[in-house]
Design a protein around this motif. Structure first.
Motif, PDB file in Angstrom:
ATOM      1  N   THR A  33     -30.927  11.158  -4.410  1.00 32.72           N
ATOM      2  CA  THR A  33     -31.443  11.658  -5.687  1.00 32.72           C
ATOM      3  C   THR A  33     -31.118  10.773  -6.886  1.00 32.72           C
ATOM      4  O   THR A  33     -31.709  10.935  -7.946  1.00 32.72           O
ATOM      5  CB  THR A  33     -30.893  13.067  -5.968  1.00 32.72           C
ATOM      6  OG1 THR A  33     -29.467  13.007  -6.007  1.00 32.72           O
ATOM      7  CG2 THR A  33     -31.352  14.062  -4.897  1.00 32.72           C
ATOM      8  N   LEU A  34     -30.208   9.839  -6.755  1.00 35.67           N
ATOM      9  CA  LEU A  34     -29.784   9.007  -7.889  1.00 35.67           C
ATOM     10  C   LEU A  34     -30.090   7.533  -7.633  1.00 35.67           C
ATOM     11  O   LEU A  34     -29.620   6.947  -6.654  1.00 35.67           O
ATOM     12  CB  LEU A  34     -28.282   9.175  -8.133  1.00 35.67           C
ATOM     13  CG  LEU A  34     -27.813  10.586  -8.457  1.00 35.67           C
ATOM     14  CD1 LEU A  34     -26.293  10.637  -8.532  1.00 35.67           C
ATOM     15  CD2 LEU A  34     -28.427  11.071  -9.757  1.00 35.67           C
ATOM     16  N   PHE A  35     -30.858   6.949  -8.544  1.00 30.47           N
ATOM     17  CA  PHE A  35     -31.263   5.553  -8.410  1.00 30.47           C
ATOM     18  C   PHE A  35     -31.138   4.852  -9.753  1.00 30.47           C
ATOM     19  O   PHE A  35     -31.106   5.483 -10.804  1.00 30.47           O
ATOM     20  CB  PHE A  35     -32.726   5.457  -7.954  1.00 30.47           C
ATOM     21  CG  PHE A  35     -32.953   5.894  -6.545  1.00 30.47           C
ATOM     22  CD1 PHE A  35     -32.964   4.981  -5.508  1.00 30.47           C
ATOM     23  CD2 PHE A  35     -33.161   7.230  -6.253  1.00 30.47           C
ATOM     24  CE1 PHE A  35     -33.177   5.389  -4.205  1.00 30.47           C
ATOM     25  CE2 PHE A  35     -33.387   7.648  -4.950  1.00 30.47           C
ATOM     26  CZ  PHE A  35     -33.392   6.718  -3.931  1.00 30.47           C
ATOM     27  N   LEU A  49     -35.475  -0.526  -6.853  1.00 27.22           N
ATOM     28  CA  LEU A  49     -34.991   0.832  -7.075  1.00 27.22           C
ATOM     29  C   LEU A  49     -33.809   1.025  -6.131  1.00 27.22           C
ATOM     30  O   LEU A  49     -33.974   1.279  -4.936  1.00 27.22           O
ATOM     31  CB  LEU A  49     -36.107   1.840  -6.800  1.00 27.22           C
ATOM     32  CG  LEU A  49     -35.846   3.275  -7.203  1.00 27.22           C
ATOM     33  CD1 LEU A  49     -35.622   3.381  -8.704  1.00 27.22           C
ATOM     34  CD2 LEU A  49     -37.023   4.147  -6.792  1.00 27.22           C
ATOM     35  N   GLN A  50     -32.610   0.865  -6.671  1.00 26.65           N
ATOM     36  CA  GLN A  50     -31.384   0.881  -5.883  1.00 26.65           C
ATOM     37  C   GLN A  50     -30.739   2.254  -5.916  1.00 26.65           C
ATOM     38  O   GLN A  50     -30.543   2.834  -6.980  1.00 26.65           O
ATOM     39  CB  GLN A  50     -30.401  -0.156  -6.434  1.00 26.65           C
ATOM     40  CG  GLN A  50     -29.039  -0.154  -5.774  1.00 26.65           C
ATOM     41  CD  GLN A  50     -29.099  -0.537  -4.317  1.00 26.65           C
ATOM     42  OE1 GLN A  50     -29.637  -1.566  -3.966  1.00 26.65           O
ATOM     43  NE2 GLN A  50     -28.508   0.282  -3.456  1.00 26.65           N
ATOM     44  N   SER A  51     -30.411   2.776  -4.732  1.00 26.17           N
ATOM     45  CA  SER A  51     -29.682   4.042  -4.641  1.00 26.17           C
ATOM     46  C   SER A  51     -28.274   3.848  -5.187  1.00 26.17           C
ATOM     47  O   SER A  51     -27.619   2.838  -4.898  1.00 26.17           O
ATOM     48  CB  SER A  51     -29.609   4.500  -3.190  1.00 26.17           C
ATOM     49  OG  SER A  51     -28.684   5.558  -3.046  1.00 26.17           O
ATOM     50  N   LEU A  52     -27.795   4.812  -5.951  1.00 26.05           N
ATOM     51  CA  LEU A  52     -26.416   4.770  -6.432  1.00 26.05           C
ATOM     52  C   LEU A  52     -25.444   5.394  -5.435  1.00 26.05           C
ATOM     53  O   LEU A  52     -24.243   5.345  -5.643  1.00 26.05           O
ATOM     54  CB  LEU A  52     -26.309   5.498  -7.778  1.00 26.05           C
ATOM     55  CG  LEU A  52     -26.905   4.750  -8.964  1.00 26.05           C
ATOM     56  CD1 LEU A  52     -26.854   5.622 -10.216  1.00 26.05           C
ATOM     57  CD2 LEU A  52     -26.176   3.442  -9.209  1.00 26.05           C
ATOM     58  N   VAL A  53     -25.970   5.966  -4.366  1.00 25.92           N
ATOM     59  CA  VAL A  53     -25.137   6.621  -3.366  1.00 25.92           C
ATOM     60  C   VAL A  53     -25.038   5.795  -2.090  1.00 25.92           C
ATOM     61  O   VAL A  53     -23.960   5.643  -1.514  1.00 25.92           O
ATOM     62  CB  VAL A  53     -25.688   8.033  -3.053  1.00 25.92           C
ATOM     63  CG1 VAL A  53     -24.890   8.702  -1.962  1.00 25.92           C
ATOM     64  CG2 VAL A  53     -25.712   8.887  -4.307  1.00 25.92           C
ATOM     65  N   THR A  54     -26.153   5.242  -1.639  1.00 24.82           N
ATOM     66  CA  THR A  54     -26.209   4.506  -0.375  1.00 24.82           C
ATOM     67  C   THR A  54     -26.446   3.019  -0.650  1.00 24.82           C
ATOM     68  O   THR A  54     -27.556   2.637  -1.030  1.00 24.82           O
ATOM     69  CB  THR A  54     -27.332   5.062   0.515  1.00 24.82           C
ATOM     70  OG1 THR A  54     -27.158   6.473   0.656  1.00 24.82           O
ATOM     71  CG2 THR A  54     -27.340   4.408   1.880  1.00 24.82           C
ATOM     72  N   PRO A  55     -25.435   2.172  -0.483  1.00 22.24           N
ATOM     73  CA  PRO A  55     -25.577   0.749  -0.813  1.00 22.24           C
ATOM     74  C   PRO A  55     -26.719   0.038  -0.092  1.00 22.24           C
ATOM     75  O   PRO A  55     -27.306  -0.893  -0.623  1.00 22.24           O
ATOM     76  CB  PRO A  55     -24.229   0.155  -0.397  1.00 22.24           C
ATOM     77  CG  PRO A  55     -23.280   1.292  -0.434  1.00 22.24           C
ATOM     78  CD  PRO A  55     -24.085   2.501  -0.035  1.00 22.24           C
ATOM     79  N   GLN A  56     -27.058   0.481   1.122  1.00 26.86           N
ATOM     80  CA  GLN A  56     -28.096  -0.186   1.902  1.00 26.86           C
ATOM     81  C   GLN A  56     -29.511   0.220   1.505  1.00 26.86           C
ATOM     82  O   GLN A  56     -30.473  -0.390   1.967  1.00 26.86           O
ATOM     83  CB  GLN A  56     -27.918   0.102   3.406  1.00 26.86           C
ATOM     84  CG  GLN A  56     -26.597  -0.330   3.963  1.00 26.86           C
ATOM     85  CD  GLN A  56     -25.490   0.696   3.760  1.00 26.86           C
ATOM     86  OE1 GLN A  56     -25.673   1.736   3.147  1.00 26.86           O
ATOM     87  NE2 GLN A  56     -24.311   0.373   4.254  1.00 26.86           N
ATOM     88  N   LEU A  57     -29.669   1.241   0.671  1.00 29.32           N
ATOM     89  CA  LEU A  57     -30.998   1.762   0.357  1.00 29.32           C
ATOM     90  C   LEU A  57     -31.506   1.193  -0.965  1.00 29.32           C
ATOM     91  O   LEU A  57     -30.962   1.460  -2.038  1.00 29.32           O
ATOM     92  CB  LEU A  57     -30.981   3.286   0.287  1.00 29.32           C
ATOM     93  CG  LEU A  57     -32.343   3.937   0.070  1.00 29.32           C
ATOM     94  CD1 LEU A  57     -33.310   3.602   1.203  1.00 29.32           C
ATOM     95  CD2 LEU A  57     -32.188   5.438  -0.066  1.00 29.32           C
TER      96      LEU A  57
END
Length: 65
Positions: A33-35, A49-57
């Motif tokens: 939910t956080l990017f 668009l980088q996820s702030l939770v999952t480094p690989q996403l």
């Protein structure tokens, strides 16, 4: 200030007002939910668009003009 790890960009930081929130997540990634939008001069006009939770996403995006 929000901070997250990124596989491609190292640590990414941004002001809380620049965090992109998807309350229900993205299709297929409902728990994400956080990017943050990451812009690199060498890859313009492509944005990431980088996820702030999952480094690989990280999604590749283009601005709509």
């Amino acid at each position: 200030m929000r901070r997250g790890a990124s596989k491609n960009f190292g640590i990414v930081e941004c002001e809380a007002g620049f965090v992109i929130t998807f309350p229900r997540g993205l299709p297929g990634f409902e728990s994400e939910t956080l990017f943050v939008s990451v812009e690199r001069e060498s890859s313009k006009p492509v944005l990431f668009l980088q996820s702030l939770v999952t480094p690989q996403l990280c999604f590749i995006t283009l601005p709509v003009e």
